[in-house]
Design an enzyme around this catalytic site. Structure first.
Site, PDB file in Angstrom:
ATOM      1  N   HIS A 160      80.758 -20.619 -74.601  1.00  0.00           N
ATOM      2  CA  HIS A 160      81.004 -22.057 -74.445  1.00  0.00           C
ATOM      3  C   HIS A 160      80.781 -22.439 -72.982  1.00  0.00           C
ATOM      4  O   HIS A 160      81.108 -21.668 -72.072  1.00  0.00           O
ATOM      5  CB  HIS A 160      82.440 -22.393 -74.874  1.00  0.00           C
ATOM      6  N   GLU A 199      75.035 -27.246 -77.363  1.00  0.00           N
ATOM      7  CA  GLU A 199      75.969 -28.177 -76.734  1.00  0.00           C
ATOM      8  C   GLU A 199      75.471 -28.517 -75.330  1.00  0.00           C
ATOM      9  O   GLU A 199      75.765 -27.773 -74.366  1.00  0.00           O
ATOM     10  CB  GLU A 199      77.360 -27.553 -76.622  1.00  0.00           C
ATOM     11  N   GLU A 253      82.347 -24.275 -71.071  1.00  0.00           N
ATOM     12  CA  GLU A 253      83.573 -24.231 -70.246  1.00  0.00           C
ATOM     13  C   GLU A 253      83.871 -22.803 -69.800  1.00  0.00           C
ATOM     14  O   GLU A 253      84.377 -22.579 -68.702  1.00  0.00           O
ATOM     15  CB  GLU A 253      84.744 -24.867 -71.021  1.00  0.00           C
ATOM     16  N   GLY A 277      82.609 -33.863 -73.735  1.00  0.00           N
ATOM     17  CA  GLY A 277      83.793 -34.561 -73.226  1.00  0.00           C
ATOM     18  C   GLY A 277      83.471 -35.778 -72.385  1.00  0.00           C
ATOM     19  O   GLY A 277      84.330 -36.296 -71.674  1.00  0.00           O
ATOM     20  N   SER A 331      80.536 -34.768 -77.660  1.00  0.00           N
ATOM     21  CA  SER A 331      80.956 -36.156 -77.914  1.00  0.00           C
ATOM     22  C   SER A 331      80.608 -36.634 -79.318  1.00  0.00           C
ATOM     23  O   SER A 331      80.237 -37.796 -79.506  1.00  0.00           O
ATOM     24  CB  SER A 331      80.374 -37.097 -76.856  1.00  0.00           C
ATOM     25  N   ASN A 355      87.088 -27.480 -82.503  1.00  0.00           N
ATOM     26  CA  ASN A 355      87.467 -26.678 -81.337  1.00  0.00           C
ATOM     27  C   ASN A 355      88.529 -27.454 -80.566  1.00  0.00           C
ATOM     28  O   ASN A 355      88.206 -28.411 -79.861  1.00  0.00           O
ATOM     29  CB  ASN A 355      86.229 -26.424 -80.465  1.00  0.00           C
ATOM     30  N   LYS A 391      90.184 -26.474 -78.098  1.00  0.00           N
ATOM     31  CA  LYS A 391      90.274 -26.050 -76.692  1.00  0.00           C
ATOM     32  C   LYS A 391      91.755 -25.762 -76.369  1.00  0.00           C
ATOM     33  O   LYS A 391      92.462 -25.228 -77.224  1.00  0.00           O
ATOM     34  CB  LYS A 391      89.640 -27.102 -75.781  1.00  0.00           C
TER      35      LYS A 391
HETATM   36  P1  13P Z   1      83.687 -32.899 -77.178  1.00  0.00           P
HETATM   37  O1  13P Z   1      83.472 -33.147 -78.648  1.00  0.00           O
HETATM   38  O2  13P Z   1      85.072 -33.250 -76.713  1.00  0.00           O
HETATM   39  O3  13P Z   1      82.606 -33.515 -76.347  1.00  0.00           O
HETATM   40  O4  13P Z   1      83.593 -31.313 -76.957  1.00  0.00           O
HETATM   41  C1  13P Z   1      82.485 -30.646 -77.478  1.00  0.00           C
HETATM   42  C2  13P Z   1      82.734 -29.201 -77.348  1.00  0.00           C
HETATM   43  O5  13P Z   1      82.741 -28.660 -76.271  1.00  0.00           O
HETATM   44  C3  13P Z   1      83.034 -28.452 -78.577  1.00  0.00           C
HETATM   45  O6  13P Z   1      83.014 -27.089 -78.349  1.00  0.00           O
END
Ligand code: 13P
Length: 243
Positions: free
Chosen positions: A89, A160, A91, A166, A205, A7, A9
């Site tokens: 997600h 997640e 976010e 992140g 992460s 992903n 983003k």
């Molecule tokens: P990270 O791997 O950067 O922590 O992000 C995870 C994520 O949100 C994948 O959708």
């Protein structure tokens, strides 16, 4: 089936999409479905360049068409080559205020359009600290138990935890294994059609350094990777760690 999903983003890697895709194309996926979720405008190019990866969109609108400036309909994503769509997600939930009711509508229309949903669920730190993870995740699953689920041949769940995204602070393999049991239980209550067959991935992460611990107890069906997926070498190292 196991999955490894990149992903990106709203990011592009220094090696560019072509560099990333040609590195990933040299990898034998083995028994892992590799899925690539670039930002929307890159889907078409990714579709023409892809070899061993399937494509996912990072979001979709909850309507088939209409006056929704700036939004993208599920059928348009299919036109661009997306086979999967990431929904719910954290976010989207936390920055753009998407609630379970909206995510349920997106889930319905994605299934109706023939997109395979990758539904993200996960608790924030206060929920974990208060010991309410199982009930919180069950609520998220219950709220998205739409009738269309019974017509979805394939649906992927991505666990997640918000506090791990992140932050460089991943959940341990043991913690994820325990939470997987809670998720399967909630699925058997609210999504019985998918309870035993929906793959459950972990995201938050994930890096080549922690993949060994995460796969050790064999309960995780794959990973949804953000930051580390922007570097093809790291993404492929995670894939090799899934052996
Ligand atoms: P990270 O791997 O950067 O922590 O992000 C995870 C994520 O949100 C994948 O959708």
């Amino acid at each position: 089936m196991r999955y490894l999903i990149a992903n990106w983003k709203m990011n592009l890697p220094p090696e560019g999409m072509e560099g990333w895709m040609s590195a990933v194309a040299r990898e034998d996926p083995r028994d892992v479905t590799l899925v690539f979720a670039p930002p929307f405008p890159f889907l078409r190019d990714a579709f023409s360049q892809r070899r061993s990866v399937s494509l996912a969109a990072q979001n979709c609108n909850d309507h088939a068409s209409g006056a929704y400036t700036g939004e993208v309909a599920p059928s348009m994503l299919r036109y661009c080559g997306a086979e999967y769509v990431i929904l719910g997600h954290s976010e989207r939930r936390n920055i753009y205020g998407e609630d379970d009711a909206l995510i349920a509508k997106k889930l319905s229309i994605a299934i109706e359009t023939g997109l395979k949903p990758i539904l993200c669920i996960g608790e924030n730190l206060s929920v974990r600290d208060e010991g309410r993870v199982a009930t919180f995740l069950e609520e998220q699953i219950k709220a998205t138990a739409v009738p269309e689920l019974e017509r979805a041949p394939e649906i992927v769940i991505a666990y997640e935890p918000v506090w791990a995204i992140g932050t460089g602070r991943n959940a341990s393999g043991a913690m994820v294994a325990e939470t997987m049991v809670d998720i399967r239980r909630a699925l058997s209550t609210h999504w019985p059609f998918h309870a035993s067959r929906a793959p459950i991935l972990y995201g938050g992460s994930v890096t080549p350094d922690n993949v060994d611990d995460l796969v050790a107890n064999g309960t995780i069906d794959g990973f949804l990777v953000g930051g580390a997926s922007l570097d093809s070498a790291k993404f492929l190292a995670i894939h090799r760690g899934m052996r």
